[in-house]
Design a protein around this motif. Structure first.
Motif, PDB file in Angstrom:
ATOM      1  N   ALA A  60       0.470  -1.324   0.380  1.00  0.00           N
ATOM      2  CA  ALA A  60       0.145  -0.252  -0.210  1.00  0.00           C
ATOM      3  C   ALA A  60       0.551   0.835   0.117  1.00  0.00           C
ATOM      4  O   ALA A  60       0.621   2.047  -0.887  1.00  0.00           O
ATOM      5  CB  ALA A  60      -0.678   0.342   1.185  1.00  0.00           C
ATOM      6  N   ASP A 107      -6.584  -3.895  -3.147  1.00  0.00           N
ATOM      7  CA  ASP A 107      -5.815  -4.847  -2.001  1.00  0.00           C
ATOM      8  C   ASP A 107      -5.117  -6.385  -2.539  1.00  0.00           C
ATOM      9  O   ASP A 107      -5.266  -6.185  -4.063  1.00  0.00           O
ATOM     10  CB  ASP A 107      -7.043  -4.848  -0.909  1.00  0.00           C
ATOM     11  CG  ASP A 107      -8.182  -5.903  -1.892  1.00  0.00           C
ATOM     12  OD1 ASP A 107      -7.887  -6.673  -2.993  1.00  0.00           O
ATOM     13  OD2 ASP A 107      -9.754  -5.759  -1.498  1.00  0.00           O
ATOM     14  N   THR A 108      -5.318  -7.488  -2.300  1.00  0.00           N
ATOM     15  CA  THR A 108      -4.160  -7.909  -2.274  1.00  0.00           C
ATOM     16  C   THR A 108      -5.184  -9.357  -3.162  1.00  0.00           C
ATOM     17  O   THR A 108      -4.569 -10.032  -4.023  1.00  0.00           O
ATOM     18  CB  THR A 108      -4.286  -9.318  -1.026  1.00  0.00           C
ATOM     19  OG1 THR A 108      -4.324  -8.876  -0.215  1.00  0.00           O
ATOM     20  CG2 THR A 108      -2.784  -8.147   0.212  1.00  0.00           C
ATOM     21  N   LEU A 112      -6.962   3.494  -0.046  1.00  0.00           N
ATOM     22  CA  LEU A 112      -5.588   3.262   0.814  1.00  0.00           C
ATOM     23  C   LEU A 112      -5.165   4.159   1.533  1.00  0.00           C
ATOM     24  O   LEU A 112      -4.839   4.105   2.853  1.00  0.00           O
ATOM     25  CB  LEU A 112      -4.197   2.986  -0.064  1.00  0.00           C
ATOM     26  CG  LEU A 112      -4.128   2.314  -1.378  1.00  0.00           C
ATOM     27  CD1 LEU A 112      -3.328   2.505  -2.460  1.00  0.00           C
ATOM     28  CD2 LEU A 112      -4.921   0.164  -0.403  1.00  0.00           C
TER      29      LEU A 112
END
Length: 197
Positions: A28, A53-54, A61
């Motif tokens: 991030a 995001d992952t 963020l």
């Protein structure tokens, strides 16, 4: 036995190939650092930032406290491109992202947003609203620092329904880097400035 080994090796090869093609999501803090590159220096620290995001979903963020919203680079697209824009453009930009997620193409997004602006569902700003864009190649990008060595700037100033007559701007550039009006007379009318080389 040989058949089982061949099948196993085939599946293993397919699995490894799939792993190589998986999009890498950067941390991030790196996404944020890259996302604010186009913003004026004084506005970088307080800008709101959207990133990934992952799992690759777009998320906030960082919350912001000034007039800018910045978008991190989309890891699923070739090259590096980040932008920051006035909060007044968020209804328009957000709707574009929603329509993209629904699988709409450029023409469909333009028609739908145009209709929704006309119906008052999307409010466009009454005054000129700025968008800063910085883009370049992946070869010039350092994913450890978030810096882009070969980046170029492009500036977009949204001026809904402006015309060549009302602005005095041409509808195409006559020289590199000169301002010109794109989509004159429409809800997406905007002044383009750059790139410069």
């Amino acid at each position: 036995m040989k058949t089982k080994i061949c099948i196993l090796l085939t599946f293993l090869g397919a699995y490894l190939t799939a792993q190589e093609n998986t999009t890498k999501i950067l941390p991030a803090e790196i996404q944020i650092k890259t996302a604010v590159l186009p913003a004026p220096e004084a506005d970088k620290e307080a800008a709101m930032v959207y990133g990934y995001d992952t799992t690759g979903n777009m998320v906030v963020l960082r919350q912001g406290s000034n007039n800018l919203i910045c978008l991190a680079d989309d890891p699923s697209k070739e090259g590096i491109s980040v932008s920051c824009y006035s909060k007044k453009l968020e209804p328009f930009m957000k709707r574009g992202r929603e329509l993209t997620a629904e699988g709409k193409n450029f023409k469909e997004k333009r028609e739908i947003r145009g209709m929704e602006v006309a119906q008052g569902k999307i409010k466009m700003p009454n005054e000129p609203s700025m968008t800063y864009i910085y883009y370049g190649s992946e070869a010039g990008y350092n994913p450890d620092t978030g810096e882009l060595a070969d980046g170029q700037f492009r500036y977009v100033i949204y001026t809904p329904f402006a015309t060549t007559e009302s602005t005095g701007l041409p509808d195409k550039p006559h020289a590199k880097g000169m301002p010109w009006l794109m989509d004159p007379g429409t809800f997406r009318a905007h002044i383009m400035v750059g790139p410069f080389n």
